[in-house]
Scaffold this motif. Structure first.
Motif, PDB file in Angstrom:
ATOM      1  N   ILE A 208      16.605  12.929 -10.191  1.00 59.84           N
ATOM      2  CA  ILE A 208      16.163  11.793  -9.977  1.00 59.84           C
ATOM      3  C   ILE A 208      14.990  11.893 -10.713  1.00 59.84           C
ATOM      4  CG2 ILE A 208      14.554  10.164  -7.987  1.00 59.84           C
ATOM      5  CD1 ILE A 208      17.470  10.327  -7.791  1.00 59.84           C
ATOM      6  N   THR A 209      14.369  10.563 -11.017  1.00 60.96           N
ATOM      7  CA  THR A 209      13.534  10.351 -12.305  1.00 60.96           C
ATOM      8  C   THR A 209      12.090  10.067 -11.508  1.00 60.96           C
ATOM      9  OG1 THR A 209      13.503   8.936 -13.755  1.00 60.96           O
ATOM     10  CG2 THR A 209      14.426  11.080 -14.263  1.00 60.96           C
ATOM     11  N   ARG A 210      10.765   9.595 -11.663  1.00 60.40           N
ATOM     12  CA  ARG A 210      10.323   8.631 -11.478  1.00 60.40           C
ATOM     13  C   ARG A 210      10.240   6.725 -11.892  1.00 60.40           C
ATOM     14  NH1 ARG A 210       3.478   8.248 -11.989  1.00 60.40           N
ATOM     15  NH2 ARG A 210       2.478   5.785 -11.946  1.00 60.40           N
ATOM     16  N   GLU A 211      11.005   7.259 -13.277  1.00 64.30           N
ATOM     17  CA  GLU A 211      11.683   5.814 -13.556  1.00 64.30           C
ATOM     18  C   GLU A 211      12.729   4.948 -12.682  1.00 64.30           C
ATOM     19  OE1 GLU A 211      11.469   8.468 -15.611  1.00 64.30           O
ATOM     20  OE2 GLU A 211       8.911   7.405 -16.209  1.00 64.30           O
ATOM     21  N   ASP A 212      13.221   6.248 -11.902  1.00 69.17           N
ATOM     22  CA  ASP A 212      14.157   5.309 -10.632  1.00 69.17           C
ATOM     23  C   ASP A 212      13.364   4.623  -9.889  1.00 69.17           C
ATOM     24  OD1 ASP A 212      16.727   6.613 -12.118  1.00 69.17           O
ATOM     25  OD2 ASP A 212      16.589   8.221 -11.492  1.00 69.17           O
ATOM     26  N   ILE A 213      13.003   6.064  -8.930  1.00 75.39           N
ATOM     27  CA  ILE A 213      11.811   5.282  -8.220  1.00 75.39           C
ATOM     28  C   ILE A 213      10.889   3.783  -8.397  1.00 75.39           C
ATOM     29  CG2 ILE A 213       9.340   6.083  -6.667  1.00 75.39           C
ATOM     30  CD1 ILE A 213      10.908   8.626  -6.771  1.00 75.39           C
ATOM     31  N   ASP A 214      10.358   4.092  -9.668  1.00 70.08           N
ATOM     32  CA  ASP A 214       9.464   2.394  -9.797  1.00 70.08           C
ATOM     33  C   ASP A 214      10.773   1.263  -9.881  1.00 70.08           C
ATOM     34  OD1 ASP A 214       7.332   4.084 -10.294  1.00 70.08           O
ATOM     35  OD2 ASP A 214       7.424   4.204 -12.079  1.00 70.08           O
ATOM     36  N   ALA A 215      12.128   1.587 -10.400  1.00 71.51           N
ATOM     37  CA  ALA A 215      12.745   0.652 -10.713  1.00 71.51           C
ATOM     38  C   ALA A 215      12.769  -0.189  -9.231  1.00 71.51           C
ATOM     39  CB  ALA A 215      13.659   0.889 -11.005  1.00 71.51           C
ATOM     40  N   VAL A 216      13.530   0.453  -7.947  1.00 69.86           N
ATOM     41  CA  VAL A 216      14.014  -0.244  -7.317  1.00 69.86           C
ATOM     42  C   VAL A 216      13.209  -0.126  -5.798  1.00 69.86           C
ATOM     43  CG1 VAL A 216      16.393   0.151  -8.160  1.00 69.86           C
ATOM     44  CG2 VAL A 216      15.094   1.679  -6.625  1.00 69.86           C
ATOM     45  N   ALA A 217      12.235   0.942  -5.449  1.00 68.13           N
ATOM     46  CA  ALA A 217      10.896   0.768  -4.245  1.00 68.13           C
ATOM     47  C   ALA A 217      10.166  -0.106  -3.867  1.00 68.13           C
ATOM     48  CB  ALA A 217      10.631   2.690  -4.424  1.00 68.13           C
ATOM     49  N   THR A 218      10.240  -0.035  -3.221  1.00 67.21           N
ATOM     50  CA  THR A 218       9.623  -0.879  -2.621  1.00 67.21           C
ATOM     51  C   THR A 218       8.037  -0.538  -1.399  1.00 67.21           C
ATOM     52  OG1 THR A 218      11.034  -2.848  -1.780  1.00 67.21           O
ATOM     53  CG2 THR A 218       8.944  -3.375  -0.967  1.00 67.21           C
ATOM     54  N   PRO A 219       6.646  -0.672  -2.791  1.00 66.55           N
ATOM     55  CA  PRO A 219       5.536  -0.333  -2.395  1.00 66.55           C
ATOM     56  C   PRO A 219       4.955  -1.346  -1.633  1.00 66.55           C
ATOM     57  CG  PRO A 219       5.240  -1.145  -4.600  1.00 66.55           C
ATOM     58  CD  PRO A 219       7.060  -1.714  -4.042  1.00 66.55           C
ATOM     59  N   GLN A 220       3.649  -0.194  -0.451  1.00 63.04           N
ATOM     60  CA  GLN A 220       4.104  -0.189   0.636  1.00 63.04           C
ATOM     61  C   GLN A 220       2.762  -1.274  -0.048  1.00 63.04           C
ATOM     62  OE1 GLN A 220       2.253   2.820   2.734  1.00 63.04           O
ATOM     63  NE2 GLN A 220       1.433   3.669   1.738  1.00 63.04           N
ATOM     64  N   LEU A 221       1.713  -1.284   0.928  1.00 62.31           N
ATOM     65  CA  LEU A 221       0.418  -2.468   0.667  1.00 62.31           C
ATOM     66  C   LEU A 221      -0.320  -1.824   0.046  1.00 62.31           C
ATOM     67  CD1 LEU A 221      -0.812  -5.746  -0.048  1.00 62.31           C
ATOM     68  CD2 LEU A 221      -1.471  -4.920   2.296  1.00 62.31           C
ATOM     69  N   ASP A 222      -0.692  -0.901   0.545  1.00 57.21           N
ATOM     70  CA  ASP A 222      -1.719   0.184   0.419  1.00 57.21           C
ATOM     71  C   ASP A 222      -1.648   0.399  -1.889  1.00 57.21           C
ATOM     72  OD1 ASP A 222      -3.204  -0.360   2.382  1.00 57.21           O
ATOM     73  OD2 ASP A 222      -2.896   2.372   2.771  1.00 57.21           O
ATOM     74  N   ALA A 223      -0.320   0.766  -1.853  1.00 56.75           N
ATOM     75  CA  ALA A 223      -0.498   1.068  -3.092  1.00 56.75           C
ATOM     76  C   ALA A 223      -0.789   0.213  -4.105  1.00 56.75           C
ATOM     77  CB  ALA A 223       1.310   1.760  -2.870  1.00 56.75           C
ATOM     78  N   VAL A 224       0.141  -1.062  -3.499  1.00 53.94           N
ATOM     79  CA  VAL A 224      -0.224  -2.344  -4.648  1.00 53.94           C
ATOM     80  C   VAL A 224      -1.452  -2.694  -5.358  1.00 53.94           C
ATOM     81  CG1 VAL A 224       0.275  -4.302  -5.366  1.00 53.94           C
ATOM     82  CG2 VAL A 224       2.015  -3.413  -3.511  1.00 53.94           C
ATOM     83  N   VAL A 225      -2.451  -2.081  -3.468  1.00 55.68           N
ATOM     84  CA  VAL A 225      -4.284  -2.936  -4.424  1.00 55.68           C
ATOM     85  C   VAL A 225      -4.131  -1.939  -4.967  1.00 55.68           C
ATOM     86  CG1 VAL A 225      -6.562  -2.902  -3.085  1.00 55.68           C
ATOM     87  CG2 VAL A 225      -4.177  -3.910  -1.552  1.00 55.68           C
ATOM     88  N   PHE A 226      -3.664  -0.308  -4.671  1.00 54.55           N
ATOM     89  CA  PHE A 226      -4.256   0.320  -5.660  1.00 54.55           C
ATOM     90  C   PHE A 226      -3.847   0.558  -6.621  1.00 54.55           C
ATOM     91  CE2 PHE A 226      -4.138   5.482  -7.903  1.00 54.55           C
ATOM     92  CZ  PHE A 226      -5.595   5.881  -7.106  1.00 54.55           C
ATOM     93  N   GLN A 227      -2.474  -0.302  -7.156  1.00 52.90           N
ATOM     94  CA  GLN A 227      -2.302  -0.985  -8.918  1.00 52.90           C
ATOM     95  C   GLN A 227      -3.234  -2.262  -9.334  1.00 52.90           C
ATOM     96  OE1 GLN A 227       1.087  -3.844  -8.453  1.00 52.90           O
ATOM     97  NE2 GLN A 227       1.349  -2.958 -11.263  1.00 52.90           N
ATOM     98  N   LEU A 228      -3.730  -2.562  -8.666  1.00 50.86           N
ATOM     99  CA  LEU A 228      -5.169  -3.498  -8.550  1.00 50.86           C
ATOM    100  C   LEU A 228      -5.932  -2.764  -9.655  1.00 50.86           C
ATOM    101  CD1 LEU A 228      -5.752  -6.652  -8.543  1.00 50.86           C
ATOM    102  CD2 LEU A 228      -6.229  -5.812  -6.180  1.00 50.86           C
ATOM    103  N   THR A 229      -6.486  -2.185  -8.366  1.00 45.04           N
ATOM    104  CA  THR A 229      -7.829  -1.397  -8.386  1.00 45.04           C
ATOM    105  C   THR A 229      -8.117  -0.626 -10.094  1.00 45.04           C
ATOM    106  OG1 THR A 229      -7.600   0.401  -7.017  1.00 45.04           O
ATOM    107  CG2 THR A 229      -8.790  -1.249  -6.147  1.00 45.04           C
TER     108      THR A 229
END
Length: 366
Positions: A208-229
């Motif tokens: 498994i690669t990070r690209e596999d995870i990023d392609a289909v995993a649904t992030p939780q709200l905390d992770a999305v807001v971390f991306q925002l900052t």
């Protein structure tokens, strides 16, 4: 993050596992806690131990809240096992401590006189277990039964479990990526099991690669807001606005988005202070009650791109927006969020390292 597991809870959980393994299950259990996947797994193990295959219909009795009262439960207790040594009774979401005084007395007497062939389990799934230690009922449960709380697992145990689950799907994942998956999707097995299934089905190679995870995993709200900052401090304001827009379009309440964003900005400020004071991840773990050093390290890494003045400004502006959203009559939550984003974007931080890190991908869910 969840609080640390108490010694009593850990001991009760350990004893349950030992009793299942040794075939010495007791007569009365109370199951509660947020880790439903783990609870259901051990319920399944108990059923295998207690109920012969093909005889479950005769020896397994299940009650929903409206169906449960002392008289009906006593009738189920009196049903002798058929071609089995024991029967199993499952009661879902019945609040024992909200029962009438008469029913509490009846339950107290019933628990004290359960026959050896019965295994009675009260399962708190949709309700919170709140025992009243002053009552005779609580004393009876403590004396004759076991209360097992199924809590979020420590990260080391969770990483091992994730790796085992992927191996069962003929895939391998290293520990670092397993920790990334936990950061991205949360640390509840109940949620992770579906994400592991999606990633395992999507991945074309064994590893498994990070690209596999990023392609289909649904992030939780905390992770999305971390991306925002991260997008804000990386100068990528179009991306920050896109993430904010997606969150609002999905119907996330503005007050909830602001609450998570404000908390992350405060955590970032504390990480910047930790750097100023030459403190490490252990300081943040203790300060915020984090369950591992992984999110603390991500905060430290992110804080290197912020100066102290920007962090103070960001926390202050988030607090002003929160106050306005909660106290101003007719306040437009979406508009306040956009105004906050613009204020943060118009005050670029003086970063130690302006390289934009790999962001957490945000995927809209249906």
């Amino acid at each position: 993050m969840a609080a640390k597991i108490s010694a009593a809870d850990a001991a009760a959980f350990k004893q349950l596992k030992q009793d299942i393994s040794a075939g010495t299950l007791g007569r009365l259990y109370i199951f509660h806690g947020e880790e439903a996947y783990l609870r259901d797994f051990y319920l399944g193990q108990m059923k295998k131990k207690l109920l012969p295959a093909g005889m479950e219909e005769f020896n397994l009795h299940t009650f929903q809240p409206k169906e449960c009262d002392p008289k009906r439960l006593e009738q189920a207790v009196d049903c002798l096992p058929m071609m089995s040594e024991r029967t199993m009774i499952l009661v879902y979401d019945y609040d024992l401590f909200k029962a009438s005084a008469g029913d509490k007395e009846a339950f107290t007497a019933l628990f004290a006189d359960l026959p050896d062939y019965v295994c009675l389990v009260f399962i708190c799934d949709l309700i919170e277990y709140k025992p009243d230690a002053r009552t005779k009922l609580a004393a009876a449960i403590k004396q004759h039964g076991s209360t097992v709380k199924f809590t979020r697992q420590e990260q080391g145990d969770l990483v091992d479990w994730i790796r085992r689950r992927f191996r069962a799907l003929d895939h391998d994942i290293d520990s670092e990526l397993a920790r990334y998956l936990i950061f991205l999707c949360g640390d509840l097995m109940t949620g992770l099991i579906s994400e592991i299934g999606k990633i395992g089905a999507y991945a074309r190679h064994r590893v498994i690669t990070r690209e596999d995870i990023d392609a289909v995993a649904t992030p939780q709200l905390d992770a999305v807001v971390f991306q925002l900052t991260d997008a804000i401090t990386g100068g990528n304001f179009d991306k920050a606005a896109s993430v904010m827009g997606d969150l609002l379009h999905m119907g996330e309440p503005p007050i909830k988005i602001l609450s998570v964003l404000g908390r992350q900005l405060r955590q970032l400020y504390s990480a910047r202070l930790a750097l100023e004071g030459r403190k490490g991840t252990g300081y943040l773990v203790e300060l915020w009650g984090l369950r591992s050093a992984y999110p603390a390290q991500k905060l430290i890494d992110a804080a290197r791109r912020y100066d102290l003045g920007w962090c103070r400004m960001a926390v202050s502006e988030a607090a002003r927006a929160d106050l306005a959203m909660k106290s101003v009559a007719g306040a437009d939550g979406e508009e306040l969020l956009i105004e906050l984003l613009l204020k943060l974007a118009n005050t670029p931080p003086k970063a130690e390292d302006r390289q934009t890190p790999q962001g957490v991908p945000y995927r809209r869910t249906r």
